[in-house]
Motif scaffolding. Structure first.
Motif, PDB file in Angstrom:
ATOM      1  N   LYS A  21       0.828  -1.199   0.000  1.00  0.00           N
ATOM      2  CA  LYS A  21       0.000   0.000   0.000  1.00  0.00           C
ATOM      3  C   LYS A  21       0.865   1.252   0.000  1.00  0.00           C
ATOM      4  O   LYS A  21       0.551   2.239  -0.653  1.00  0.00           O
ATOM      5  CB  LYS A  21      -0.922   0.020   1.222  1.00  0.00           C
ATOM      6  N   GLN A  22       1.976   1.197   0.732  1.00  0.00           N
ATOM      7  CA  GLN A  22       2.876   2.347   0.800  1.00  0.00           C
ATOM      8  C   GLN A  22       3.494   2.645  -0.568  1.00  0.00           C
ATOM      9  O   GLN A  22       3.629   3.809  -0.943  1.00  0.00           O
ATOM     10  CB  GLN A  22       3.991   2.104   1.836  1.00  0.00           C
ATOM     11  N   MET A  23       3.847   1.592  -1.308  1.00  0.00           N
ATOM     12  CA  MET A  23       4.426   1.796  -2.642  1.00  0.00           C
ATOM     13  C   MET A  23       3.385   2.412  -3.571  1.00  0.00           C
ATOM     14  O   MET A  23       3.685   3.336  -4.321  1.00  0.00           O
ATOM     15  CB  MET A  23       4.921   0.476  -3.233  1.00  0.00           C
ATOM     16  N   LEU A  24       2.154   1.892  -3.514  1.00  0.00           N
ATOM     17  CA  LEU A  24       1.103   2.451  -4.360  1.00  0.00           C
ATOM     18  C   LEU A  24       0.824   3.903  -4.000  1.00  0.00           C
ATOM     19  O   LEU A  24       0.706   4.761  -4.877  1.00  0.00           O
ATOM     20  CB  LEU A  24      -0.180   1.626  -4.243  1.00  0.00           C
ATOM     21  N   ALA A  25       0.722   4.187  -2.718  1.00  0.00           N
ATOM     22  CA  ALA A  25       0.440   5.557  -2.280  1.00  0.00           C
ATOM     23  C   ALA A  25       1.551   6.507  -2.721  1.00  0.00           C
ATOM     24  O   ALA A  25       1.279   7.606  -3.217  1.00  0.00           O
ATOM     25  CB  ALA A  25       0.268   5.602  -0.767  1.00  0.00           C
ATOM     26  N   ALA A  26       2.798   6.081  -2.569  1.00  0.00           N
ATOM     27  CA  ALA A  26       3.928   6.933  -2.934  1.00  0.00           C
ATOM     28  C   ALA A  26       3.986   7.176  -4.442  1.00  0.00           C
ATOM     29  O   ALA A  26       4.442   8.218  -4.890  1.00  0.00           O
ATOM     30  CB  ALA A  26       5.235   6.302  -2.453  1.00  0.00           C
ATOM     31  N   SER A  27       3.484   6.217  -5.221  1.00  0.00           N
ATOM     32  CA  SER A  27       3.521   6.345  -6.680  1.00  0.00           C
ATOM     33  C   SER A  27       2.304   7.070  -7.240  1.00  0.00           C
ATOM     34  O   SER A  27       2.275   7.427  -8.416  1.00  0.00           O
ATOM     35  CB  SER A  27       3.622   4.963  -7.331  1.00  0.00           C
ATOM     36  N   GLY A  28       1.272   7.251  -6.412  1.00  0.00           N
ATOM     37  CA  GLY A  28       0.046   7.874  -6.899  1.00  0.00           C
ATOM     38  C   GLY A  28      -0.866   6.891  -7.617  1.00  0.00           C
ATOM     39  O   GLY A  28      -1.854   7.287  -8.222  1.00  0.00           O
ATOM     40  N   LEU A  29      -0.545   5.605  -7.544  1.00  0.00           N
ATOM     41  CA  LEU A  29      -1.367   4.577  -8.176  1.00  0.00           C
ATOM     42  C   LEU A  29      -2.294   3.951  -7.150  1.00  0.00           C
ATOM     43  O   LEU A  29      -2.050   4.038  -5.947  1.00  0.00           O
ATOM     44  CB  LEU A  29      -0.483   3.478  -8.776  1.00  0.00           C
ATOM     45  N   SER A  30      -3.360   3.314  -7.622  1.00  0.00           N
ATOM     46  CA  SER A  30      -4.243   2.577  -6.730  1.00  0.00           C
ATOM     47  C   SER A  30      -4.737   1.327  -7.452  1.00  0.00           C
ATOM     48  O   SER A  30      -4.554   1.176  -8.654  1.00  0.00           O
ATOM     49  CB  SER A  30      -5.413   3.451  -6.266  1.00  0.00           C
ATOM     50  N   GLU A  31      -5.372   0.460  -6.690  1.00  0.00           N
ATOM     51  CA  GLU A  31      -5.874  -0.803  -7.235  1.00  0.00           C
ATOM     52  C   GLU A  31      -6.767  -0.534  -8.438  1.00  0.00           C
ATOM     53  O   GLU A  31      -7.553   0.403  -8.438  1.00  0.00           O
ATOM     54  CB  GLU A  31      -6.650  -1.548  -6.146  1.00  0.00           C
ATOM     55  N   HIS A  32      -6.630  -1.341  -9.453  1.00  0.00           N
ATOM     56  CA  HIS A  32      -7.396  -1.302 -10.696  1.00  0.00           C
ATOM     57  C   HIS A  32      -6.939  -0.216 -11.667  1.00  0.00           C
ATOM     58  O   HIS A  32      -7.513  -0.097 -12.751  1.00  0.00           O
ATOM     59  CB  HIS A  32      -8.905  -1.184 -10.451  1.00  0.00           C
TER      60      HIS A  32
END
Length: 84
Positions: A21-32
């Motif tokens: 979740k931290q990697m996604l949040a830091a990248s600005g990406l989210s599930e789907h």
């Protein structure tokens, strides 16, 4: 900078990785989200999928519409309510 360690796992006929979740949040990406993968100097680069240009969207457009049998059926239906 967020640093995380993971491993490549078999997923069906291919392979996949899990992102925290931290990697996604830091990248600005989210599930789907749709992503674009490129290989640059032996590294896999993950980026948000870039929107298509209008030229790409309409590359197969020839400037006319050929109705199908299904479209003819829809077009022959009369108004049902208050639509125009």
């Amino acid at each position: 900078m967020v640093v995380s360690t993971t491993s490549i796992k078999t997923w069906g006929n291919g392979s996949g990785i899990r992102l925290t979740k931290q990697m996604l949040a830091a990248s600005g990406l989210s599930e789907h989200d749709e992503i674009q993968l490129t290989i640059q100097s032996g590294r896999i680069v993950v980026e948000p999928k870039q929107p298509q240009s209008l030229d790409d969207v309409f590359k197969d457009w020839h400037g006319y519409y050929v109705p199908t049998g299904e479209a003819d059926e829809w077009d022959s239906m009369g108004s049902v309510g208050d639509e125009l």
